[in-house]
Write a protein that holds these residues in place. Structure first.
Motif, PDB file in Angstrom:
ATOM      1  N   MET A 112       0.571  -1.279  -0.005  1.00 34.59           N
ATOM      2  CA  MET A 112       0.106   0.095   0.118  1.00 34.59           C
ATOM      3  C   MET A 112       0.916   1.344   0.154  1.00 34.59           C
ATOM      4  SD  MET A 112      -2.900  -0.965  -0.665  1.00 34.59           S
ATOM      5  CE  MET A 112      -3.836   0.679  -0.479  1.00 34.59           C
ATOM      6  N   GLU A 113       2.052   1.273   0.306  1.00 34.89           N
ATOM      7  CA  GLU A 113       2.934   2.316   0.355  1.00 34.89           C
ATOM      8  C   GLU A 113       3.881   2.429  -0.628  1.00 34.89           C
ATOM      9  OE1 GLU A 113       5.666  -0.825   1.914  1.00 34.89           O
ATOM     10  OE2 GLU A 113       3.748  -0.076   2.228  1.00 34.89           O
ATOM     11  N   SER A 114       3.643   1.292  -1.560  1.00 35.31           N
ATOM     12  CA  SER A 114       4.460   1.582  -2.795  1.00 35.31           C
ATOM     13  C   SER A 114       4.584   2.722  -3.626  1.00 35.31           C
ATOM     14  CB  SER A 114       4.065   0.353  -3.778  1.00 35.31           C
ATOM     15  OG  SER A 114       4.462  -0.755  -3.323  1.00 35.31           O
ATOM     16  N   THR A 115       5.718   3.340  -4.144  1.00 34.95           N
ATOM     17  CA  THR A 115       5.640   4.537  -4.667  1.00 34.95           C
ATOM     18  C   THR A 115       6.557   4.436  -5.780  1.00 34.95           C
ATOM     19  OG1 THR A 115       5.180   5.664  -2.763  1.00 34.95           O
ATOM     20  CG2 THR A 115       6.330   6.995  -4.263  1.00 34.95           C
ATOM     21  N   THR A 116       6.389   4.938  -7.095  1.00 35.86           N
ATOM     22  CA  THR A 116       7.194   5.108  -8.414  1.00 35.86           C
ATOM     23  C   THR A 116       7.739   6.513  -8.031  1.00 35.86           C
ATOM     24  OG1 THR A 116       6.043   3.623  -9.332  1.00 35.86           O
ATOM     25  CG2 THR A 116       7.182   5.242 -10.862  1.00 35.86           C
ATOM     26  N   TYR A 117       9.124   6.712  -8.565  1.00 35.48           N
ATOM     27  CA  TYR A 117       9.881   7.816  -8.534  1.00 35.48           C
ATOM     28  C   TYR A 117      10.020   8.379  -9.868  1.00 35.48           C
ATOM     29  CZ  TYR A 117      10.253   7.278  -3.442  1.00 35.48           C
ATOM     30  OH  TYR A 117       9.947   7.009  -2.006  1.00 35.48           O
ATOM     31  N   LEU A 118       9.596   9.680 -10.248  1.00 39.52           N
ATOM     32  CA  LEU A 118       9.469   9.885 -11.412  1.00 39.52           C
ATOM     33  C   LEU A 118      10.869  11.110 -11.782  1.00 39.52           C
ATOM     34  CD1 LEU A 118       8.575  10.455 -14.526  1.00 39.52           C
ATOM     35  CD2 LEU A 118       6.950  12.308 -13.540  1.00 39.52           C
ATOM     36  N   LEU A 119      11.679  10.898 -12.722  1.00 44.66           N
ATOM     37  CA  LEU A 119      13.012  11.886 -12.646  1.00 44.66           C
ATOM     38  C   LEU A 119      12.551  12.904 -13.854  1.00 44.66           C
ATOM     39  CD1 LEU A 119      16.826  11.062 -12.245  1.00 44.66           C
ATOM     40  CD2 LEU A 119      15.777  12.535 -13.960  1.00 44.66           C
ATOM     41  N   ILE A 120      12.907  14.069 -13.396  1.00 43.50           N
ATOM     42  CA  ILE A 120      12.752  15.303 -14.192  1.00 43.50           C
ATOM     43  C   ILE A 120      13.910  15.761 -14.542  1.00 43.50           C
ATOM     44  CG2 ILE A 120      11.557  17.301 -14.721  1.00 43.50           C
ATOM     45  CD1 ILE A 120       9.345  16.296 -12.937  1.00 43.50           C
ATOM     46  N   ASP A 121      14.383  16.198 -15.630  1.00 47.06           N
ATOM     47  CA  ASP A 121      15.808  16.207 -16.009  1.00 47.06           C
ATOM     48  C   ASP A 121      16.165  18.018 -15.973  1.00 47.06           C
ATOM     49  OD1 ASP A 121      15.270  17.297 -18.402  1.00 47.06           O
ATOM     50  OD2 ASP A 121      16.027  15.715 -19.598  1.00 47.06           O
ATOM     51  N   GLU A 122      17.224  18.459 -16.206  1.00 51.73           N
ATOM     52  CA  GLU A 122      17.604  19.820 -16.091  1.00 51.73           C
ATOM     53  C   GLU A 122      16.735  20.640 -17.128  1.00 51.73           C
ATOM     54  OE1 GLU A 122      19.695  17.297 -16.873  1.00 51.73           O
ATOM     55  OE2 GLU A 122      21.479  17.462 -16.044  1.00 51.73           O
ATOM     56  N   ASN A 123      16.389  19.930 -17.930  1.00 55.00           N
ATOM     57  CA  ASN A 123      15.386  20.745 -18.988  1.00 55.00           C
ATOM     58  C   ASN A 123      13.935  20.900 -18.883  1.00 55.00           C
ATOM     59  OD1 ASN A 123      17.827  21.380 -20.670  1.00 55.00           O
ATOM     60  ND2 ASN A 123      17.855  19.197 -21.323  1.00 55.00           N
ATOM     61  N   GLY A 124      13.548  20.051 -17.615  1.00 53.42           N
ATOM     62  CA  GLY A 124      12.267  19.849 -17.189  1.00 53.42           C
ATOM     63  C   GLY A 124      11.431  18.806 -17.923  1.00 53.42           C
ATOM     64  N   THR A 125      12.335  17.788 -18.526  1.00 50.70           N
ATOM     65  CA  THR A 125      11.975  16.639 -19.282  1.00 50.70           C
ATOM     66  C   THR A 125      11.583  15.482 -18.195  1.00 50.70           C
ATOM     67  OG1 THR A 125      12.779  17.499 -21.502  1.00 50.70           O
ATOM     68  CG2 THR A 125      11.821  15.296 -21.033  1.00 50.70           C
ATOM     69  N   GLU A 126      10.548  14.888 -18.355  1.00 54.07           N
ATOM     70  CA  GLU A 126      10.258  13.575 -17.709  1.00 54.07           C
ATOM     71  C   GLU A 126      10.983  12.568 -18.136  1.00 54.07           C
ATOM     72  OE1 GLU A 126       5.953  13.146 -17.375  1.00 54.07           O
ATOM     73  OE2 GLU A 126       5.658  14.214 -15.739  1.00 54.07           O
ATOM     74  N   THR A 127      11.966  11.949 -17.618  1.00 53.70           N
ATOM     75  CA  THR A 127      13.038  11.169 -18.276  1.00 53.70           C
ATOM     76  C   THR A 127      13.165   9.554 -17.882  1.00 53.70           C
ATOM     77  OG1 THR A 127      14.644  12.953 -18.279  1.00 53.70           O
ATOM     78  CG2 THR A 127      15.609  10.999 -18.572  1.00 53.70           C
ATOM     79  N   ALA A 128      12.588   9.498 -16.580  1.00 51.31           N
ATOM     80  CA  ALA A 128      12.801   8.130 -15.989  1.00 51.31           C
ATOM     81  C   ALA A 128      12.029   7.896 -15.081  1.00 51.31           C
ATOM     82  CB  ALA A 128      14.207   7.889 -15.991  1.00 51.31           C
ATOM     83  N   ILE A 129      11.650   6.594 -14.707  1.00 50.07           N
ATOM     84  CA  ILE A 129      10.954   5.961 -13.727  1.00 50.07           C
ATOM     85  C   ILE A 129      11.562   5.162 -12.956  1.00 50.07           C
ATOM     86  CG2 ILE A 129       8.457   6.940 -13.955  1.00 50.07           C
ATOM     87  CD1 ILE A 129       7.960   4.329 -15.264  1.00 50.07           C
TER      88      ILE A 129
END
Length: 469
Positions: A112-129
């Protein structure tokens, strides 16, 4: 920006080290933290956060030791209730590291606490999860592990996982890189790919769980074929959630050389399990009576968890000289911290002291071919999926991970042959059988892989294992 996947093959586990400017974060660290500290020092950066995707079941995380040594706070997703100080992030909360950002996406279902972390790069682009056990490559996290911690059924949790994937993961851009917490070989999923990194678009096309037509189909397919989780999983969750002894203290206690006389007395006085981590090839030729063989050069830690189960059980080690620190480290990864010491001089010291020894009868596949008749009894300790794919005709399938159940029903008056795929698991089984007083068997070196090469045995037709799951 730098992203490094630190993959540990024996656990099929991926931790992540991310640097931007002079700051870093680590996601899902392993128990031993020195490799992370070395990286931080080499890069001359400060660890700003330690992100945990959930309370892990299959290994003990290094979050507590790492936080104590660096001062970096530990971050969990919404609803987490650890027994120690931590940041409990809100859904969609943003964390800044150098010039990048990490956004929390609450994705419950595996837990129930599982969380995905979304990385946003220096240009504001969603890059990785960094998906933890929510999304694997080829699979999703099993939704049956968190039932005891909730009032939900596995069907309920699978439905929640479906909603998380559909609402949080599927809308993301196909170009995003997927970094999961585990790969093929982990017990946290049933159909994982051998690759450890992929792009989300490919997973949308190839991952069976992401291609179900509706919620009900997803629940049915994800739950289909799940085997019982390893029994030590619950204890690892408790350690990750409630805290544990520092690895430094565990090492100081375990790296204790014990001479043969004291080793024998220690075993009798404490009731400790004697764990022999030498190779099957060495173990079968001679070992201390009643010791259990789980070779270090294999899936060591998971099999220790499966066979011993109780992480608090006292352990005495017989290991190849010079490997003791590695053994204790790998035991600690799955929570087995109660190592009392190791036999100084390894098994040779025991043998040279004239102490009682035992052995396992082992033969080659060619010798098996000569001795095998239509009346022979063969016990195959591979997984059901392996057995179903191909096996010796009329062999009995007795998976190693259930040996505590079937060992009670073995008739020692009837001889049987014992094998796995290559000899690692069958020697574990042989040592367990022997410790229960069952000795009327012969183990086959090289296992089924060797048996097939003799071309003298009636075996079932091969079936692709993916079709038997």
């Amino acid at each position: 920006m730098k992203i490094e996947q630190i993959y540990t093959g024996c656990l099929a586990q991926g931790a992540y080290y991310i640097v931007s400017e002079n700051e870093a974060v680590i996601i899902d660290p392993l128990r031993e933290v020195k490799p992370y500290l070395d990286r931080l020092e080499k890069d001359n950066v400060t660890l700003k956060y330690i992100f945990e995707t959930h309370f892990h079941a299959d290994f003990v995380s290094g979050h507590l030791d790492l936080s104590k040594k660096t001062g970096a706070p530990i971050v969990y997703g919404p609803t987490a209730q650890p027994a120690f100080e931590a940041i409990i992030a809100e859904d969609n909360q943003i964390f800044e590291i150098g010039k990048i950002k990490i956004k929390t996406l609450h994705t419950p279902g595996h837990t129930m606490e599982s969380t995905t972390y979304l990385l946003i790069d220096e240009n504001g682009t969603e890059t990785a999860i960094f998906t933890g056990d929510t999304l694997f490559l080829g699979d999703v996290g099993r939704p049956d592990l968190a039932q005891k911690a909730t009032n939900l059924t596995q069907e309920d949790l699978a439905g929640i996982l479906y909603d998380s994937l559909q609402n949080k993961i599927m809308p993301l851009d196909d170009s995003i890189t997927v970094y999961p917490a585990h790969g093929a070989g982990s017990a946290c999923g049933k159909n994982m790919q051998k690759e450890t990194v992929d792009i989300l678009g490919n997973q949308k096309k190839t991952n069976y769980a992401l291609n179900q037509p509706d919620r009900e189909s997803f629940i049915r397919e994800v739950l289909d074929g799940l085997t019982a989780p390893p029994k030590y999983f619950g204890m690892n969750v408790a350690m990750n959630k409630g805290g544990y002894e520092s690895l430094d203290a565990v090492m100081n206690k375990g790296l204790n050389p014990v001479n043969t006389e004291d080793f024998e007395a220690f075993a009798e006085e404490t009731g400790a399990l004697i764990l022999d981590t030498r190779s099957p090839a060495e173990f079968h030729k001679g070992f201390i009576p009643n010791s259990i063989n789980i070779g270090l050069k294999g899936d060591f830690a998971p099999w220790v968890g499966n066979m011993i189960v109780d992480v608090k059980h006292p352990i005495l080690l017989v290991s190849d000289e010079g490997t003791e620190e590695e053994v204790i480290t790998r035991l600690s990864r799955v929570g087995f911290d109660n190592v009392l010491g190791y036999l100084d001089g390894s098994f040779n010291a025991w043998k040279n002291a004239g102490k009682e020894t035992d052995e396992i009868k082992r033969i080659s596949p060619a010798e098996f071919a000569e001795q095998f008749t239509e009346n022979s009894t063969v016990v195959d300790v591979r997984k059901l999926s392996e057995y179903s794919a191909e096996h010796v005709d009329n062999a009995f399938n007795k998976p190693l991970d259930t040996i505590s159940d079937w060992v009670k029903n073995i008739d020692d008056s009837e001889h049987f042959f014992l094998h796995c795929a290559g000899g690692y698991r069958s020697m574990i089984a042989a040592s367990v059988l022997n410790s229960h007083g069952i000795r009327n068997f012969t183990e086959i070196e090289g296992g089924f892989n060797g048996i097939k090469k003799t071309e003298k045995f009636p075996t079932t037709d091969f079936v692709c294992q993916s079709k038997t799951l």
